[in-house]
Design a protein around this motif. Structure first.
Motif, mmCIF file in Angstrom:
data_model
loop_
_atom_site.group_PDB
_atom_site.id
_atom_site.type_symbol
_atom_site.label_atom_id
_atom_site.label_comp_id
_atom_site.label_asym_id
_atom_site.label_seq_id
_atom_site.Cartn_x
_atom_site.Cartn_y
_atom_site.Cartn_z
ATOM 1 N N SER A 86 0.840 -1.192 0.000
ATOM 2 C CA SER A 86 0.000 0.000 0.000
ATOM 3 C C SER A 86 0.880 1.248 0.000
ATOM 4 O O SER A 86 2.044 1.212 0.413
ATOM 5 C CB SER A 86 -0.899 -0.051 1.239
ATOM 6 N N ASN B 119 2.021 8.694 -2.133
ATOM 7 C CA ASN B 119 1.243 9.690 -2.905
ATOM 8 C C ASN B 119 2.144 10.694 -3.612
ATOM 9 O O ASN B 119 3.052 11.277 -3.034
ATOM 10 C CB ASN B 119 0.171 10.370 -2.060
ATOM 11 N N HIS C 203 -8.651 8.709 3.252
ATOM 12 C CA HIS C 203 -7.927 9.414 4.324
ATOM 13 C C HIS C 203 -8.151 10.924 4.383
ATOM 14 O O HIS C 203 -7.305 11.655 4.896
ATOM 15 C CB HIS C 203 -6.410 9.120 4.243
ATOM 16 N N SER D 92 -9.794 1.430 2.644
ATOM 17 C CA SER D 92 -9.158 1.846 3.883
ATOM 18 C C SER D 92 -10.213 2.601 4.692
ATOM 19 O O SER D 92 -11.414 2.333 4.521
ATOM 20 C CB SER D 92 -7.937 2.718 3.562
ATOM 21 N N MET E 187 -7.238 4.437 9.737
ATOM 22 C CA MET E 187 -6.360 3.639 8.865
ATOM 23 C C MET E 187 -5.144 3.106 9.610
ATOM 24 O O MET E 187 -4.536 2.134 9.212
ATOM 25 C CB MET E 187 -5.936 4.449 7.624
ATOM 26 N N TYR F 170 -8.513 -4.247 9.625
ATOM 27 C CA TYR F 170 -9.414 -3.224 10.174
ATOM 28 C C TYR F 170 -10.740 -3.093 9.400
ATOM 29 O O TYR F 170 -11.760 -2.782 9.976
ATOM 30 C CB TYR F 170 -8.752 -1.837 10.185
ATOM 31 N N THR G 210 -6.827 -2.899 3.181
ATOM 32 C CA THR G 210 -5.526 -2.533 3.775
ATOM 33 C C THR G 210 -5.717 -2.029 5.196
ATOM 34 O O THR G 210 -6.671 -1.306 5.474
ATOM 35 C CB THR G 210 -4.870 -1.404 2.939
ATOM 36 N N GLY H 187 -3.589 -5.547 1.353
ATOM 37 C CA GLY H 187 -2.647 -4.431 1.312
ATOM 38 C C GLY H 187 -1.821 -4.400 2.584
ATOM 39 O O GLY H 187 -2.367 -4.580 3.687
ATOM 40 N N ILE H 188 -0.523 -4.206 2.445
ATOM 41 C CA ILE H 188 0.347 -4.117 3.625
ATOM 42 C C ILE H 188 1.254 -2.888 3.495
ATOM 43 O O ILE H 188 1.722 -2.574 2.402
ATOM 44 C CB ILE H 188 1.191 -5.410 3.834
ATOM 45 N N ARG I 6 3.109 -0.817 6.864
ATOM 46 C CA ARG I 6 4.176 -0.704 7.858
ATOM 47 C C ARG I 6 5.052 -1.956 7.930
ATOM 48 O O ARG I 6 6.266 -1.855 8.148
ATOM 49 C CB ARG I 6 3.573 -0.389 9.231
HETATM 50 C C1 LIG Z 1 4.956 6.376 6.673
HETATM 51 C C2 LIG Z 1 3.573 6.161 6.098
HETATM 52 C C3 LIG Z 1 3.190 6.885 4.986
HETATM 53 C C4 LIG Z 1 1.923 6.672 4.409
HETATM 54 N N1 LIG Z 1 1.597 7.337 3.261
HETATM 55 C C5 LIG Z 1 0.441 7.032 2.610
HETATM 56 C C6 LIG Z 1 0.157 7.584 1.331
HETATM 57 O O1 LIG Z 1 0.941 8.341 0.750
HETATM 58 N N2 LIG Z 1 -1.012 7.232 0.747
HETATM 59 C C7 LIG Z 1 -1.913 6.361 1.340
HETATM 60 O O2 LIG Z 1 -2.944 6.048 0.746
HETATM 61 N N3 LIG Z 1 -1.670 5.833 2.547
HETATM 62 C C8 LIG Z 1 -0.508 6.122 3.188
HETATM 63 N N4 LIG Z 1 -0.216 5.501 4.378
HETATM 64 C C9 LIG Z 1 -1.197 4.548 4.954
HETATM 65 C C10 LIG Z 1 -0.895 3.115 4.500
HETATM 66 O O3 LIG Z 1 -1.015 2.961 3.105
HETATM 67 C C11 LIG Z 1 -1.849 2.112 5.165
HETATM 68 O O4 LIG Z 1 -3.173 2.416 4.772
HETATM 69 C C12 LIG Z 1 -1.741 2.116 6.690
HETATM 70 O O5 LIG Z 1 -0.388 2.191 7.104
HETATM 71 C C13 LIG Z 1 -2.370 0.850 7.306
HETATM 72 O O6 LIG Z 1 -1.755 -0.319 6.812
HETATM 73 P P1 LIG Z 1 -0.693 -1.155 7.721
HETATM 74 O O7 LIG Z 1 -1.425 -1.529 8.982
HETATM 75 O O8 LIG Z 1 -0.344 -2.354 6.879
HETATM 76 O O9 LIG Z 1 0.455 -0.273 7.986
HETATM 77 C C14 LIG Z 1 1.030 5.715 4.989
HETATM 78 C C15 LIG Z 1 1.425 5.010 6.128
HETATM 79 C C16 LIG Z 1 2.686 5.200 6.676
HETATM 80 C C17 LIG Z 1 3.105 4.391 7.872
#
Ligand SMILES: Cc1cc2nc3c(=O)[nH]c(=O)nc-3n(C[C@H](O)[C@H](O)[C@H](O)COP(=O)(O)O)c2cc1C
Length: 409
Positions: A25, A61, A174, A258, A267, A281, A300, A322-323, A325
Motif C-alpha cells: 500500500s 502519494n 484518508h 481503507s 487507517m 481493520y 488494507t 494491502g500491507i 508498515r
Molecule cells: C509512513 C507512512 C506513509 C503513508 N503514506 C500514505 C500515502 O501516501 N497514501 C496512502 O494512501 N496511505 C498512506 N499511508 C497509509 C498506508 O497505506 C496504510 O493504509 C496504513 O499504514 C495501514 O496499513 P498497515 O497496517 O499495513 O500499515 C502511509 C502510512 C505510513 C506508515
C-alpha cells in the motif's frame, strides 16, 4: 496452505496479471528535493520492494500540483520533465515480475499551515479545535479550478503511462481532496459539485473519466477509498458503498479499501480492539461490499501475519491484501510469506518514553519514513531502531514545527 492462497496469481480486468495477492500500500516516501522532482533514490527504493517479492507496489502519494503539496519531500508530476527518472523507477518496480502503480493525490484542505497558506477545498470548512492551529485555512475552489485539477490528474496519469508504470491509483481515502468532495462534512457546495450525494460524487467520477480518456486501454486505474470517515457527519459506510459501485462502473482495475481521516485516523488502527486483534481493520466492510461488486477488491490496514492474510482471501471477501508498515520494517516480508506462509511482523507503537515528545503524535509516522529513507539509500531498515533517533533527527532538520500535524498518511 497459506503459501498457495497468497501465491495465486490474479488477473485484473485490464488483463494485467498480479503474480501474487500481496499489494504494497502507498507510503509517502518524503524523499523528494525542494523542487519536488523525482530523486534517483526512488528507483533504489522501488527496486528493493520489488526484490522482496511484492505482487503489486503502489507508490507513496505523488502530487499533481506543486502548489498543493501534502507534506515536505513530496514528488510532483505536472508534466514530463522527469520522464527519464520515472522510467527508471517503473523499471525497478517491475524487475522481479510484479506490477507498479503510482498513487496520485491532491491534499485539498488537509495540509499543515507551514507548508501552504492558500489551501483549497470543496468548501471553506475549518478543522476542529485540536487541529485548527496547525492546519492551513482553506478557501473554496472555483468551478474552473476544479476542472483544472481534474485535468491535472489526467496529465499525471498520461506521464505515468509514458514512463512505463502499469497504472495509477487515485487517492480517494484518508480525507484528502477526493475524500473531501465525497464527504457531506467537508463538501457544502450547492453547485454541480455538491449538495446531493450524486453531486458530491461528480468530482471523483470526473477524475476517473479524465484519466481513462488520457490513457490507453491496457493501462491500469484504481482507487483507494474509505469504507467510512469515522467522523460525525462524514461519509458513511452506506454512502461509500454506493460511491464504490459508481466508481467501479468507470472501469477500475481494483479497489483498495481503507478508512479514516487526519482527524479520525482509523487507517492506522484507531478502532475497535476486536478489529485490531483480527488484524484486518476494514474486512467487515469488504464482506458487505463483495456481493455487489465484480471488480477485484483489496483491503488494507492491520495485517501482520500470513494466517490472517490468507484467511481474508480464503473468505472470498477480498482478492488482495494491502500491507504497509510491515514492509517498511521488512521489505522481504512478501517473499517470506510466499515461501514459509505462517510468518508475521509485529508493529509496535514507536515511543521515546519522553512524555512531551510522544504526546506530539506523529513521531510514529516519521519513524517509518526514516526506515523508508534508509532503503532508498540502499541501506536496510532498522526494525528496532530507538525512536529517540527519529526525534533528534527531526529536531535537527526541521526544528520543533515538524512535529506538529504534518501529514495525514
Ligand atoms: C509512513 C507512512 C506513509 C503513508 N503514506 C500514505 C500515502 O501516501 N497514501 C496512502 O494512501 N496511505 C498512506 N499511508 C497509509 C498506508 O497505506 C496504510 O493504509 C496504513 O499504514 C495501514 O496499513 P498497515 O497496517 O499495513 O500499515 C502511509 C502510512 C505510513 C506508515
Amino acid at each position: 496452505m497459506i503459501q498457495d492462497t497468497l501465491g495465486a496469481p490474479l488477473t485484473l480486468p485490464n488483463g494485467q496479471v498480479v503474480p501474487n495477492r500481496l499489494l504494497k500500500s502507498a507510503m509517502s516516501e518524503t524523499i523528494g528535493p525542494l523542487d519536488n522532482r523525482v530523486p534517483e533514490t526512488m528507483k533504489t527504493l522501488y527496486g528493493r520492494w520489488a526484490d522482496g517479492g511484492i505482487g503489486l507496489s503502489v507508490t507513496g502519494n505523488v502530487m499533481i500540483d506543486r502548489q498543493a503539496l501534502g507534506e515536505p519531500g513530496n514528488v510532483a508530476i505536472e508534466d514530463d520533465r522527469d520522464l527519464d527518472e520515472l522510467k527508471l523507477v517503473a523499471q525497478a518496480g517491475k524487475r522481479a515480475g510484479g506490477l507498479i502503480y503510482v498513487q496520485l493525490n491532491h491534499p485539498g484542505r488537509q495540509v499543515p499551515r507551514f507548508l501552504n497558506e492558500d489551501a483549497v477545498a470543496p468548501s471553506a470548512v475549518p478543522f476542529g479545535p485540536k487541529m485548527a492551529s496547525s492546519m492551513a485555512i482553506s478557501r473554496a475552489l472555483t468551478d474552473a479550478e476544479i476542472e483544472d485539477i481534474v485535468q491535472r490528474f489526467a496529465t499525471a496519469a498520461h506521464v505515468c503511462e509514458q514512463a512505463g508504470f502499469d497504472g495509477v491509483q487515485i487517492h480517494g481515502a484518508h480525507g484528502y481532496l477526493v475524500g473531501q468532495f465525497l464527504s457531506p462534512l467537508t463538501n457544502q457546495r450547492t453547485d454541480r459539485w455538491g449538495g446531493t450525494e450524486d453531486h458530491r460524487r461528480r468530482f471523483p467520477l470526473a477524475v476517473a473519466r479524465a484519466i481513462r480518456a488520457a490513457t490507453g486501454d491496457g493501462f491500469g486505474m484504481a482507487i483507494k477509498i474509505n469504507s467510512a470517515d469515522f467522523q460525525r457527519g462524514g461519509t458513511s459506510e452506506d454512502e461509500s458503498m454506493r460511491s464504490i459501485q459508481a466508481l467501479a462502473a468507470e472501469g477500475m482495475d481494483f479497489i483498495e479499501v481503507s478508512g479514516g481521516t487526519y482527524e479520525a485516523p482509523a487507517m492506522m488502527g484507531a478502532r475497535k480492539k476486536s478489529t485490531v486483534e483480527r488484524e484486518a481493520y476494514f474486512l467487515e466492510f469488504a464482506e458487505k461490499l463483495r456481493s455487489s461488486l465484480q471488480v477485484p477488491l483489496c483491503v488494507t490496514g492491520g495485517f501482520r501475519s500470513g494466517a490472517a492474510m490468507a484467511a481474508a482471501i480464503d473468505s472470498g471477501a477480498v482478492d488482495m491484501v494491502g500491507i504497509a508498515r510491515t514492509v517498511a520494517v521488512d521489505p522481504d516480508f512478501p517473499n517470506r510469506l510466499l515461501n514459509d506462509g505462517d510468518v508475521r511482523v509485529e508493529i509496535v507503537p514507536r515511543k521515546t518514553g519522553i512524555g512531551p515528545i510522544d504526546a506530539i503524535g506523529i513521531l510514529d509516522l516519521i519513524w517509518y519514513e526514516r526506515q523508508i529513507k534508509r532503503m532508498s539509500e540502499g541501506r536496510d531498515p532498522i526494525p528496532d531502531e530507538h525512536p529517540i533517533w527519529t526525534a533528534l533527527g527531526v529536531l535537527k532538520t526541521h526544528g520543533f514545527d515538524a512535529f506538529r500535524s504534518r501529514r495525514a498518511r
